[in-house]
Motif scaffolding. Structure first.
Motif: not given
Ligand SMILES: [Zn+2]
Lengths: 394, 138
Positions: B63-65, B85-86, B98
Motif C-alpha cells: 500500500y505504501a513504503y 512497508i505497509i 506494517a
C-alpha cells in the motif's frame, strides 16, 4: 456563517530565542515568549487572566520534566503569579491549535479578557525519536519491531503512496524548501534566517526516510512562541492592529492508534477541519490572500493544500511551482519560512504569521493587500486545526 | 538485528499466538464481517463488540513504503537502508499491516507490488509476520 466570527482577535505575539540544543531550561524560553507577546499587546502582565497551552513533548523515549522538557499550565502559573487569573486549560488533542480554540471559546464565554497561549518545544540530547527499548507495548507492538519509530516514517509511507499513485516526483518538492528558506531571510526569529538553501542543496542532500531527505524535515530546536488573544472590542483599544478570527475548525475523525500509512486519513482530517472553517467564515479557498500550512514534514503541505481545497488531489507539487507561493505570487505560502526554516516549534508559529499577515504587521515579508489569511496549524491527520484571520470584521 | 519485542495485550494476543504457529489471523467483526488491524476493543465500522480472530490468505499488495536511511536506533543500523512497508491484504481491505520487505533488495519496494506473508521468528515466544514479493507475481 458563524455568529461569533471576528469577535476574538490576536492582539500580540512573542518569540523566544531559538537554539539548536537546550542551553537554558525550556521554561525560560516560554517566559521570554509570553513576556514578548504581552508587551507587544501593550498590556501589563497583571492584565492577563487566561492561560492555555498544549505541552506535549513530541520526541519519544525521553523523560518528561515540567519546566525542562515541557512547559505546562501549572509551570506557567508558578512563574507568572497572575493576580487576576480567572481561566486556564491544557489540551491533549489537536495540538496547539486546540489550545488557541479553547482560549477563543473562553473569551466568547466572557470568563477571561486577555488569554495567553504559548507553545514551548524542547530538543532532547541524543536521538529525537527513540524506538522503544527491548519491548514494544501498546500500539507500537505492530510497528516498532519493523523499525517504525517516530511520526516521520508514518508520513513518509503515505508520501510514497501519494507520489506513486499520482505519478509525481519528489524532486519537485525542492521548490517548497527553497522558497520557504528564502521567505525566512525576512524573519529574524527563524533558526535558518540568513542561511541560504539552493535547489542543488535539496537535490543532493542525504536521505533520511525516503522520500524524505534532510530538507523535508524540520530541524529540532529549543524555543517558544506565544500570542495574546482578546475580545475584538478590547483589541481595538490595544497598541497593534488586531487580527480577527473569522472562523476555525478541527479534525473530526481519528484512526485506531497504530494504524499507520493511510493516505486517506490525512485527507479526511484536513477536509473535516477546513470544511468547518470555510463554513464558519463564509470564505472559500479562492478568497484566500495568503496561507500558512504546517510543514513539520514537507509532505504535510501537500496533504494540506489538497484536503483544504486549494488544489485537486495529486496536483499539489505542481501547484507550488512557477512562483505561485512567492510573496507576490497567487498564493504566498509559509511566508515566515515555515517550520522547515524556523525549526520545530509546531503550529503556533503558523498561527502567529497568519495573524501578522492579516493585520499588516509582517514587516519585510508582508504580502500586499491581505484581507483573508488562512492557517492550517498542524498535520491534518491527527492534530489538524484550521483558522482564518481577517483584517476587518464583516 | 535485535528488534523490539512485542508485548501483547488482551486484544492482540491471538494475533501473536497465531503468528507463532505460522498463521496470519486478523480481528474480524462477527456482526458486519469487517476485518480490522491493529486490533481494537470494538468494531470501528459498526460498533459491535463481538470480535474474533480469523485466518486470512496472507496475499496482498504494498500500500505504501519508506526506505529507512536514518540510523537513530543503533539496533537497526546494520540493516540500513531497509524497506519498511505497509501491506493491504486482499482479504481485509483497509486493514494496514506494517512489515519489512524480505528476500529482496529495498529497491524492489513499490506501491502496488504483489506480496505474500512469510514468518520470521524473533525468539522462542514471538514470530513476526513479514512479507516478500509474491512468488507467482500475483
Ligand atoms: Zn462491525
Amino acid at each position: 456563517m458563524w455568529e461569533h466570527r471576528c469577535k476574538v482577535a490576536v492582539s500580540g505575539v512573542g518569540f523566544s530565542r531559538v537554539t539548536r540544543s537546550a542551553e537554558v531550561p525550556l521554561a525560560a524560553h516560554a517566559l521570554e515568549a509570553v513576556k514578548g507577546a504581552v508587551a507587544d499587546s501593550g498590556l501589563a502582565m497583571s492584565d492577563i487572566d487566561g492561560l492555555a497551552t498544549y505541552p506535549e513533548l513530541p520526541a519519544t523515549g525521553h523523560a518528561v520534566v515540567d519546566g525542562v522538557t515541557i512547559v505546562s499550565v501549572n509551570c506557567m502559573m508558578a512563574m507568572l503569579k497572575l493576580p487576576n487569573l480567572s481561566w486556564h486549560v491544557q489540551v491533549e488533542t489537536v495540538n496547539i491549535g486546540g489550545a488557541v480554540q479553547q482560549a477563543v471559546n473562553a473569551l466568547l464565554a466572557g470568563v477571561c479578557r486577555y488569554a495567553v497561549v504559548w507553545r514551548a518545544m524542547h530538543n532532547p540530547k541524543g536521538t529525537y525519536q527513540n524506538l522503544p527499548g527491548t519491548y514494544a507495548h501498546g500500539a507500537s507492538q505492530f510497528t516498532a519491531p519493523y523499525g517504525f519509530g517516530g511520526p516521520g516514517q508514518g508520513m513518509a509511507v503515505a508520501y510514497t503512496r501519494w507520489l506513486e499513485r499520482h505519478g509525481q516526483r519528489r524532486e519537485k518538492m525542492a521548490t517548497l524548501a527553497v522558497t520557504q528558506r528564502r521567505h525566512s531571510h525576512k524573519n529574524p526569529h527563524a533558526y535558518f534566517c540568513g542561511q541560504p538553501l539552493t535547489r542543488e542543496d535539496y537535490l543532493n542532500s542525504r536521505m533520511v526516510a525516503y522520500p524524505f531527505c534532510l530538507y523535508d524535515c524540520d530541524i529540532p530546536v529549543q524555543g517558544a512562541v506565544a500570542i495574546v488573544l482578546t475580545a475584538a472590542d478590547r483589541g481595538r483599544d490595544l497598541r497593534p492592529r488586531p487580527a480577527y478570527i473569522a472562523g476555525y475548525g478541527q479534525r473530526l475523525a481519528f484512526e485506531v492508534a497504530g494504524r499507520i500509512g493511510s493516505l486517506s486519513s490525512y485527507m479526511e482530517g484536513g477536509k473535516s477541519s477546513s470544511r468547518l472553517t470555510w463554513e464558519r467564515s463564509g470564505f472559500a479557498p479562492k478568497d484566500v490572500d495568503v496561507a500558512q500550512i504546517y510543514d513539520g514534514f514537507s509532505a504535510s503541505v501537500i496533504y494540506g493544500l489538497e484536503s483544504y481545497g486549494f488544489c485537486k488531489e495529486g496536483e499539489a507539487l505542481d501547484f507550488i511551482q512557477d512562483g505561485r507561493i512567492e510573496l507576490d505570487g497567487e498564493l504566498p505560502l509559509n511566508t515566515f519560512g515555515g517550520s522547515l526554516s524556523t525549526g520545530r516549534i509546531h503550529g503556533l508559529w503558523h498561527i502567529i504569521e497568519g495573524a501578522l499577515q492579516a493585520s499588516g504587521r509582517a514587516g519585510e515579508r508582508q504580502v500586499k493587500d491581505v484581507h483573508v489569511s488562512f492557517v492550517g496549524a498542524s498535520a491534518p491527520i491527527v492534530q489538524g486545526t484550521t483558522f482564518i484571520f481577517v483584517d476587518e470584521p464583516y | 538485528m535485535t528488534r523490539p519485542i512485542p508485548v501483547p495485550n488482551e486484544w492482540t494476543r491471538p494475533f501473536w499466538d497465531a503468528a507463532r504457529r505460522g498463521v496470519l489471523q486478523l480481528q474480524r467483526c462477527q456482526a458486519c464481517k469487517h476485518f480490522q488491524h491493529p486490533p481494537y476493543a470494538t468494531c470501528v465500522r459498526c460498533m459491535a463488540t463481538d470480535l474474533a480472530f480469523e485466518p486470512v490468505s496472507g496475499k496482498g499488495a504494498i500500500y505504501a513504503y519508506t526506505i529507512m536511511y536514518h540510523s537513530g536506533d543503533k539496533r537497526f543500523a546494520a540493516a540500513i537502508p531497509y524497506a519498511s512497508i505497509i501491506v493491504e491484504l486482499d482479504d481485509a481491505p483497509g486493514a494496514l499491516l506494517a512489515a519489512n520487505l524480505l528476500e529482496a533488495p529495498y529497491t524492489e519496494a513499490k506501491v502496488g507490488r504483489r506480496v505474500e506473508v512469510v514468518f520470521q521468528p524473533l525468539n522462542d515466544e514471538f514470530t513476526l509476520p513479514q512479507f516478500r514479493l509474491a512468488r507467482d507475481g500475483r
